[in-house]
Design a protein around this motif. Sequence first.
Motif, mmCIF file in Angstrom:
data_model
loop_
_atom_site.group_PDB
_atom_site.id
_atom_site.type_symbol
_atom_site.label_atom_id
_atom_site.label_comp_id
_atom_site.label_asym_id
_atom_site.label_seq_id
_atom_site.Cartn_x
_atom_site.Cartn_y
_atom_site.Cartn_z
ATOM 1 N N TYR A 18 0.811 -1.220 0.000
ATOM 2 C CA TYR A 18 0.000 0.000 0.000
ATOM 3 C C TYR A 18 0.840 1.264 0.000
ATOM 4 C CZ TYR A 18 0.925 0.563 5.019
ATOM 5 O OH TYR A 18 1.532 0.738 6.226
ATOM 6 N N ARG A 19 2.080 1.204 0.487
ATOM 7 C CA ARG A 19 2.931 2.399 0.468
ATOM 8 C C ARG A 19 3.254 2.811 -0.966
ATOM 9 N NH1 ARG A 19 7.424 1.447 5.266
ATOM 10 N NH2 ARG A 19 5.962 1.482 7.034
ATOM 11 N N GLY A 23 2.009 6.238 -2.756
ATOM 12 C CA GLY A 23 2.940 7.163 -3.404
ATOM 13 C C GLY A 23 2.548 7.457 -4.840
ATOM 14 N N ILE A 24 2.132 6.418 -5.573
ATOM 15 C CA ILE A 24 1.690 6.613 -6.963
ATOM 16 C C ILE A 24 0.454 7.508 -7.009
ATOM 17 C CG2 ILE A 24 0.723 5.432 -8.969
ATOM 18 C CD1 ILE A 24 2.485 3.040 -8.266
ATOM 19 N N ALA A 29 -2.050 12.619 -8.404
ATOM 20 C CA ALA A 29 -2.881 13.732 -7.947
ATOM 21 C C ALA A 29 -2.141 15.062 -8.095
ATOM 22 C CB ALA A 29 -3.281 13.516 -6.488
ATOM 23 N N PHE A 30 -0.847 15.079 -7.788
ATOM 24 C CA PHE A 30 -0.061 16.313 -7.889
ATOM 25 C C PHE A 30 0.023 16.784 -9.338
ATOM 26 C CE2 PHE A 30 3.773 18.817 -8.300
ATOM 27 C CZ PHE A 30 3.765 19.610 -7.160
ATOM 28 N N VAL A 31 0.322 15.864 -10.252
ATOM 29 C CA VAL A 31 0.470 16.235 -11.667
ATOM 30 C C VAL A 31 -0.855 16.744 -12.238
ATOM 31 C CG1 VAL A 31 0.948 15.328 -13.968
ATOM 32 C CG2 VAL A 31 2.405 14.666 -12.048
ATOM 33 N N ILE A 161 -10.287 7.572 -4.516
ATOM 34 C CA ILE A 161 -10.002 6.651 -5.608
ATOM 35 C C ILE A 161 -9.177 5.496 -5.054
ATOM 36 C CG2 ILE A 161 -8.849 6.374 -7.833
ATOM 37 C CD1 ILE A 161 -9.392 9.325 -8.360
ATOM 38 N N PHE A 162 -9.760 4.320 -5.038
ATOM 39 C CA PHE A 162 -9.180 3.135 -4.410
ATOM 40 C C PHE A 162 -8.637 3.454 -3.015
ATOM 41 C CE2 PHE A 162 -6.364 -0.413 -3.579
ATOM 42 C CZ PHE A 162 -7.172 -1.473 -3.959
#
Length: 262
Positions: A18-19, A23-24, A29-31, A161-162
């Motif tokens: 899950y880490r 991170g993905i 989300a940032f992009v 989202i998930f």
Amino acid sequence: MKHNAPLTQRQLKLYRNYRILHGIRIAIAFVLTFLFIRLLNLPDHSWPLITLIVVMGPVSFVGNVLPRALERIGGTLAGASLGIIGLHIELYSVPLMLLWCGCATFLCGYLTMSKRPYAALLIGITLAVVISAPAGNIETALWRAANITLGCLLAMLFTCIFPQRAFVHWRIQLADFLLDFSKSSAAEISHNLLSRPKIGWLHGRVIGNVIKMRSLISPVNKETHIPVTVLEEIQSITRDMVSLQRLQIKAHWSSRGSRFLI
């Protein structure tokens, strides 16, 4: 999800990593947020990005997403309101504005020790952002407050989202506990060993699983509505199992020499 539904291999693989998944999700989300605010050409556009990282940083379970999201929105609006009032007071008296900010930050610090620490933290953060605008510049303050609120809303969207389900994590921890408990019992109470094995690392992992399960009780209750008393009882049983295992192992090795002699 059904309480007794078996976990699939896909779920196990995703939840055990899950880490990486978290991170993905933050990176995507940032992009996407950067592209969104660049297209809208918002003033002070760095604040949605900052807010997004701050808000999405902790892993949010389904049972915690909505309460924390409401706290974040409420804290942002309260902090923005306090900051705008402070900017208006500054037009008349700087000492009075400082007194107002002191009272607001006292409220923030007081509430951080309550059941709503996230809301209190965002009150202070938003107040600091808004009050740093030029005196009387309400437009800049409103834009900053709006950008922070936008960042919170986008963080809520991407978090949903998930999202991570605490109940799945709890079941995995329980399964790991039972597996390690079985390995420990089989190794230390075996009649095929002449000396006691050194597997303190395995005992530490068993205790670690029990501790991790304890921290998941509240979000599991919110997700599944399983009574807290039932979850606490399971937690108590796991602690009793560990204690009983220690006594069994100690008795086994204390009397082993006598059994060999007989």
